[in-house]
Design a protein around this motif. Structure first.
Motif, PDB file in Angstrom:
ATOM      1  N   GLY A 169     -12.671  -0.889  -3.258  1.00 18.57           N
ATOM      2  CA  GLY A 169     -11.321  -1.389  -3.003  1.00 18.57           C
ATOM      3  C   GLY A 169     -10.557  -0.452  -2.083  1.00 18.57           C
ATOM      4  O   GLY A 169     -10.875   0.738  -1.971  1.00 18.57           O
ATOM      5  N   ILE A 170      -9.544  -0.998  -1.420  1.00 14.99           N
ATOM      6  CA  ILE A 170      -8.667  -0.235  -0.534  1.00 14.99           C
ATOM      7  C   ILE A 170      -7.228  -0.610  -0.856  1.00 14.99           C
ATOM      8  O   ILE A 170      -6.893  -1.803  -0.922  1.00 14.99           O
ATOM      9  CB  ILE A 170      -8.988  -0.507   0.951  1.00 14.99           C
ATOM     10  N   ASP A 171      -6.378   0.409  -1.066  1.00 20.15           N
ATOM     11  CA  ASP A 171      -4.988   0.165  -1.450  1.00 20.15           C
ATOM     12  C   ASP A 171      -4.084   1.044  -0.585  1.00 20.15           C
ATOM     13  O   ASP A 171      -4.530   2.020   0.029  1.00 20.15           O
ATOM     14  CB  ASP A 171      -4.789   0.485  -2.930  1.00 20.15           C
ATOM     15  N   PHE A 172      -2.807   0.670  -0.544  1.00 18.29           N
ATOM     16  CA  PHE A 172      -1.819   1.424   0.227  1.00 18.29           C
ATOM     17  C   PHE A 172      -0.548   1.557  -0.612  1.00 18.29           C
ATOM     18  O   PHE A 172      -0.093   0.590  -1.223  1.00 18.29           O
ATOM     19  CB  PHE A 172      -1.502   0.730   1.553  1.00 18.29           C
ATOM     20  N   LYS A 173       0.011   2.783  -0.649  1.00 18.39           N
ATOM     21  CA  LYS A 173       1.228   3.044  -1.403  1.00 18.39           C
ATOM     22  C   LYS A 173       2.172   3.908  -0.578  1.00 18.39           C
ATOM     23  O   LYS A 173       1.759   4.579   0.364  1.00 18.39           O
ATOM     24  CB  LYS A 173       0.903   3.754  -2.725  1.00 18.39           C
ATOM     25  N   ARG A 174       3.432   3.858  -0.967  1.00 20.85           N
ATOM     26  CA  ARG A 174       4.458   4.708  -0.351  1.00 20.85           C
ATOM     27  C   ARG A 174       4.790   5.831  -1.311  1.00 20.85           C
ATOM     28  O   ARG A 174       5.076   5.593  -2.500  1.00 20.85           O
ATOM     29  CB  ARG A 174       5.709   3.898  -0.030  1.00 20.85           C
ATOM     30  N   GLY A 175       4.747   7.099  -0.827  1.00 20.08           N
ATOM     31  CA  GLY A 175       5.056   8.241  -1.659  1.00 20.08           C
ATOM     32  C   GLY A 175       6.548   8.484  -1.782  1.00 20.08           C
ATOM     33  O   GLY A 175       7.378   7.834  -1.135  1.00 20.08           O
ATOM     34  N   GLN A 181       0.223   6.467   1.761  1.00 23.71           N
ATOM     35  CA  GLN A 181      -1.001   6.884   1.085  1.00 23.71           C
ATOM     36  C   GLN A 181      -2.035   5.769   1.186  1.00 23.71           C
ATOM     37  O   GLN A 181      -1.826   4.668   0.667  1.00 23.71           O
ATOM     38  CB  GLN A 181      -0.733   7.213  -0.378  1.00 23.71           C
ATOM     39  N   VAL A 182      -3.130   6.057   1.868  1.00 22.52           N
ATOM     40  CA  VAL A 182      -4.261   5.137   1.959  1.00 22.52           C
ATOM     41  C   VAL A 182      -5.271   5.560   0.903  1.00 22.52           C
ATOM     42  O   VAL A 182      -5.829   6.663   0.971  1.00 22.52           O
ATOM     43  CB  VAL A 182      -4.890   5.155   3.363  1.00 22.52           C
ATOM     44  N   ASP A 220      -1.569  -5.166   7.300  1.00 15.89           N
ATOM     45  CA  ASP A 220      -0.265  -4.902   7.908  1.00 15.89           C
ATOM     46  C   ASP A 220       0.640  -4.290   6.838  1.00 15.89           C
ATOM     47  O   ASP A 220       0.994  -4.942   5.853  1.00 15.89           O
ATOM     48  CB  ASP A 220       0.339  -6.200   8.442  1.00 15.89           C
ATOM     49  N   VAL A 221       1.002  -3.006   7.012  1.00 14.35           N
ATOM     50  CA  VAL A 221       1.787  -2.286   6.005  1.00 14.35           C
ATOM     51  C   VAL A 221       3.114  -1.805   6.600  1.00 14.35           C
ATOM     52  O   VAL A 221       3.673  -0.804   6.156  1.00 14.35           O
ATOM     53  CB  VAL A 221       0.977  -1.093   5.451  1.00 14.35           C
ATOM     54  N   PHE A 224       6.347  -1.246   4.303  1.00 13.26           N
ATOM     55  CA  PHE A 224       6.464  -0.132   3.361  1.00 13.26           C
ATOM     56  C   PHE A 224       7.406   0.955   3.879  1.00 13.26           C
ATOM     57  O   PHE A 224       7.825   1.821   3.114  1.00 13.26           O
ATOM     58  CB  PHE A 224       5.085   0.471   3.076  1.00 13.26           C
ATOM     59  N   GLY A 225       7.726   0.953   5.185  1.00 12.56           N
ATOM     60  CA  GLY A 225       8.644   1.941   5.729  1.00 12.56           C
ATOM     61  C   GLY A 225       8.059   3.337   5.813  1.00 12.56           C
ATOM     62  O   GLY A 225       8.758   4.325   5.568  1.00 12.56           O
ATOM     63  N   THR A 226       6.791   3.452   6.151  1.00 12.30           N
ATOM     64  CA  THR A 226       6.122   4.745   6.329  1.00 12.30           C
ATOM     65  C   THR A 226       5.696   4.885   7.789  1.00 12.30           C
ATOM     66  O   THR A 226       5.815   3.935   8.566  1.00 12.30           O
ATOM     67  CB  THR A 226       4.897   4.841   5.405  1.00 12.30           C
ATOM     68  N   PRO A 227       5.191   6.061   8.182  1.00 16.99           N
ATOM     69  CA  PRO A 227       4.689   6.173   9.566  1.00 16.99           C
ATOM     70  C   PRO A 227       3.498   5.273   9.870  1.00 16.99           C
ATOM     71  O   PRO A 227       3.160   5.090  11.040  1.00 16.99           O
ATOM     72  CB  PRO A 227       4.290   7.661   9.668  1.00 16.99           C
ATOM     73  N   VAL A 228       2.863   4.703   8.851  1.00 16.96           N
ATOM     74  CA  VAL A 228       1.680   3.866   9.052  1.00 16.96           C
ATOM     75  C   VAL A 228       2.114   2.430   9.336  1.00 16.96           C
ATOM     76  O   VAL A 228       2.907   1.858   8.587  1.00 16.96           O
ATOM     77  CB  VAL A 228       0.753   3.908   7.823  1.00 16.96           C
TER      78      VAL A 228
END
Length: 717
Positions: A169-175, A181-182, A220-221, A224-228
């Motif tokens: 699995g692959i997930d993305f979160k905002r710290g 965070q990938v 498409d992330v 999330f409002g991150t640099p990614v």
């Protein structure tokens, strides 16, 4: 310029913190102040003024130049080297706790004394000579931020496992700090991982790792409002690739815990007081240097102490240097020093040899000449290589090509076509190179399924309208009887056409059946369409004696047709291998020969698809396409004509995508009016004196192509 791997650089950065801390402890105890020929530190005063910490160090004799100093950001420390100076304070450490200055440590060697300032946070410094004293001013500063990774890093080696590694699995979160965070969930912690930065992207490659088809897509992330901005997950042979696309200025870090590999992308805060921004490619810990007319060897010694590298300096390195750098990576500072003095460096392990460029070039030239002489005298050895996918004959041509020869001058290559084995006789060094080359080239070709859809649609419309009008006078004919027409009061008759009406009206042999059709003064009937006769309506007016006739016939026909032909050829072929598929008819025709006789030749009227695909590293497909849609046309004296529709092009299409490579749209619109002059223009009654033919035919041809890269686990139905 020296390029250090990221893992080694980080280890040196961590070790550099201990370098300054232990430097003082490694020096000997304080020596007497009256050592012959040496200066001495006799007093130390610390105070604050306008938020600045001022340290005044009293010396036995005034210094010609301020001491050389450099700083460390993590932990925050500043060090000064006093040449030919001893410590006369009677102690090597003193707690200060004034502003950001916590303590001062003093260490001494045989030739110099190092003074280390321990700080609460990073600070800027200035050193100046004031008579027999040295005044050091500390100003608050923002901590420097680390630079982003610019080179490939081998994060982890693959561990052999009975089961293949895979991505679950692959997930993305905002710290909490706005970092992205990938999170990659692996089947086991033994997967090999490579990490590198490519432009504005971070590329993570999981070696020998399978990727489920459901995860092979673009994420498409942006919300999330991150640099990614996005992530692209694809499979590349036996490895899985994750490309992280970021925007703005950022820094990244990666770590692995059990089965989870995590990449963090943090935004970088711009420093308004930063004088020097790190150049792309420099990854060392940042430091500040302030030297005035100091020997180059002394500056190199400071960098060696900071990094923990073993630096060997050639005897020809000499001269002095004045340098002032603030918050620059140490490898960039070293590069600046080497460029300023015309020096160069060569690194082996953690040992760096520094010498003038000419000296290094001469030494390397001699080494290469010696290696070449050894290669000419090295004994030959024969080794066999059995190829699995490549043809041995083709590979032999590559190795023995005179223009780009891979083997040495004494080397040779022969093949055994029956077993597809390659025998090479060459030096052991060349055999190792050939072995690596075969390992890279002798791999199974990837295959591509190309589906083409040819759609031909037609919409035809025709409308014809015409009339025939005539007057017949039969009073001049003799012997006419009065045929019975149902009573003397009849003055007209209706019928489908004039011919049938004339036959029904005059049932006598004295009247020919064709006298009505031959008596038209206006003869403009509607033409047939596709072999279909138009509809007709006839009216005949006559007198009681059946001697004078007025005949009118109106004909009309309208045809409306719609059609669609769909052809879908498809073919599977290997990467960079041309494939052809066709279906149709070969038409025979006679052709004259040079002797005067005739021979039978054939012309093709086929639907064909010729394609040569090329798979790009990012899993797109470049295709050279030639599509034919031919059919039998009109029959001529020389033989049947061929109606040809053809597209020849080269396109780039993403895997699984569909592209329209061409289209032909034709419209045939015509309107023909045949009429009697003047009478055909009369309103309402003008239709009796003209013929109108309308036609509007539209045809459209569209060609679509859809390439799909096949995997070993996917079957085509």
């Amino acid at each position: 310029m020296i390029r250090l791997p990221l893992v080694l650089a980080r280890a040196l950065i961590v070790g550099a913190s201990a370098t300054l801390l232990t430097a003082a402890a490694s020096f000997s105890a304080a020596q007497p102040a009256d050592s012959a020929g040496q200066n001495a530190i006799e007093g130390l005063e610390v105070g604050t003024e306008s938020g600045k910490v001022i340290v005044k160090m009293k010396l036995k004799e005034p210094m010609a130049n301020p001491p050389a100093g450099f700083s460390l950001t993590n932990p925050p420390r500043i060090a000064f080297d006093f040449p030919n100076t001893v410590n006369a304070l009677g102690k090597s450490a003193q707690d200060i706790k004034e502003g950001d200055l916590r303590s001062i440590r003093i260490g001494q060697s045989a030739t110099r004394t190092r003074v280390v300032f321990n700080l609460d946070k990073a600070a800027r410094f200035e050193a100046a000579v004031d008579g027999p004293s040295v005044v050091i001013t500390l100003q608050p500063s923002v901590a420097a931020s680390t630079s982003t990774v610019a080179e490939s890093t081998h994060f982890a080696d693959a561990v052999p496992s009975p089961k293949p590694h895979s991505v679950r699995g692959i997930d993305f979160k905002r710290g909490r700090g706005g970092e992205g965070q990938v999170i990659i969930d692996l089947s086991d912690p033994g997967a090999g991982i490579d990490l590198k930065q490519s432009g504005r992207s971070i590329v993570v490659e999981l070696l020998q790792t399978e990727l489920p088809i459901s995860l092979e897509r673009r994420f498409d992330v942006t919300d999330f409002g991150t640099p990614v901005d996005s992530m692209e997950v694809t499979a590349q042979g036996d490895r899985a690739r994750v490309v992280i696309n970021a925007r703005g200025r950022w820094e990244q870090s990666a770590y692995q815990t059990d089965n989870r590999f995590i990449v963090e992308v943090k935004p970088m805060v711009e420093r308004p007081d930063q004088l020097t921004k790190p150049k792309a490619g420099f990854t060392g810990e940042k430091l500040s240097l302030n030297f005035q007319n100091v020997e180059v060897r002394a500056v190199l010694q400071v960098i060696a102490d900071f990094t923990g590298l073993n630096i060997i300096t050639s005897d020809t390195v000499s001269g002095n240097l004045t340098l002032r750098l603030k918050d620059v990576p140490w490898d960039q500072a070293l590069d600046i020093i080497l460029q300023a003095k015309g020096l160069d460096a060569r690194k082996t392990g953690n040992v760096v040899w520094i010498a003038p460029r000419d000296e290094i070039a001469t030494k390397e030239k001699l080494e290469l000449e010696a290696k070449q002489q050894i290669a000419e005298l090295e004994p030959l050895r024969t080794e066999s290589f059995q190829l699995n996918y490549q043809k041995a004959e083709a590979f032999q041509k590559i190795l023995s090509d005179a223009n780009q020869r891979i083997l040495s001058k004494r080397g040779s290559a022969v093949i055994d076509p029956r077993t597809n084995t390659l025998f090479i006789n060459d030096t052991p060094t060349k055999l190792d190179e050939v072995r690596q080359l075969i390992k890279q080239v002798d791999v199974a070709s990837r295959q591509v399924l190309i589906e083409s859809r040819i759609v031909e649609a037609s919409d035809t419309f025709s409308k014809n309208l015409g009339a025939r009008l005539g007057f017949t006078d039969l009073t001049a004919l003799r012997g006419l009887g009065t045929p019975g027409v149902g009573g003397g009061k009849a003055r007209g008759m209706l019928s489908g056409n004039v011919r049938s009406m004339g036959v029904q009206t005059l049932q006598t042999e004295d009247y020919p059946e064709s006298f009505f059709p031959d008596s038209f003064s206006v003869n403009l009937p509607a033409d047939p369409i596709n072999g279909r006769s138009p509809g007709q309506f006839a009216v005949s007016l006559f007198n009681a004696g059946l001697t004078r006739f007025v005949n009118l016939e109106i004909s009309a026909l309208q045809a409306d047709g719609k059609g669609k032909i769909i052809s879908s050829p498809r073919v599977i072929t290997a990467d960079n291998v041309e494939a052809i598929i066709e279906q149709g008819t070969e038409i025979p025709y006679q052709q004259a020969t040079s002797s005067g006789a005739t021979s039978i030749s054939f012309r093709k009227a086929t639907l064909s698809l010729k394609v040569k695909p090329q798979i790009t590293p990012d899993d797109n497909v470049i295709m050279k396409l030639e599509v034919h849609k031919d059919s039998v046309g009109d029959i001529t004296v020389a033989g049947p004509a061929i109606d040809t529709k053809q597209v020849n092009t080269e396109v780039l299409v993403e895997n699984g995508g569909t592209v329209s490579i061409g289209g032909i749209f034709t419209q045939d619109e015509s309107k023909i009016i045949n009429k009697v002059p003047l009478l055909g223009d009369v309103p309402l009654f003008g239709v009796l004196f003209k013929q109108e033919l309308n036609r509007n035919d539209r045809r459209e041809l569209l060609i679509f192509v859809n390439p799909k890269i096949l995997r070993d686990t996917v079957s085509v139905r």
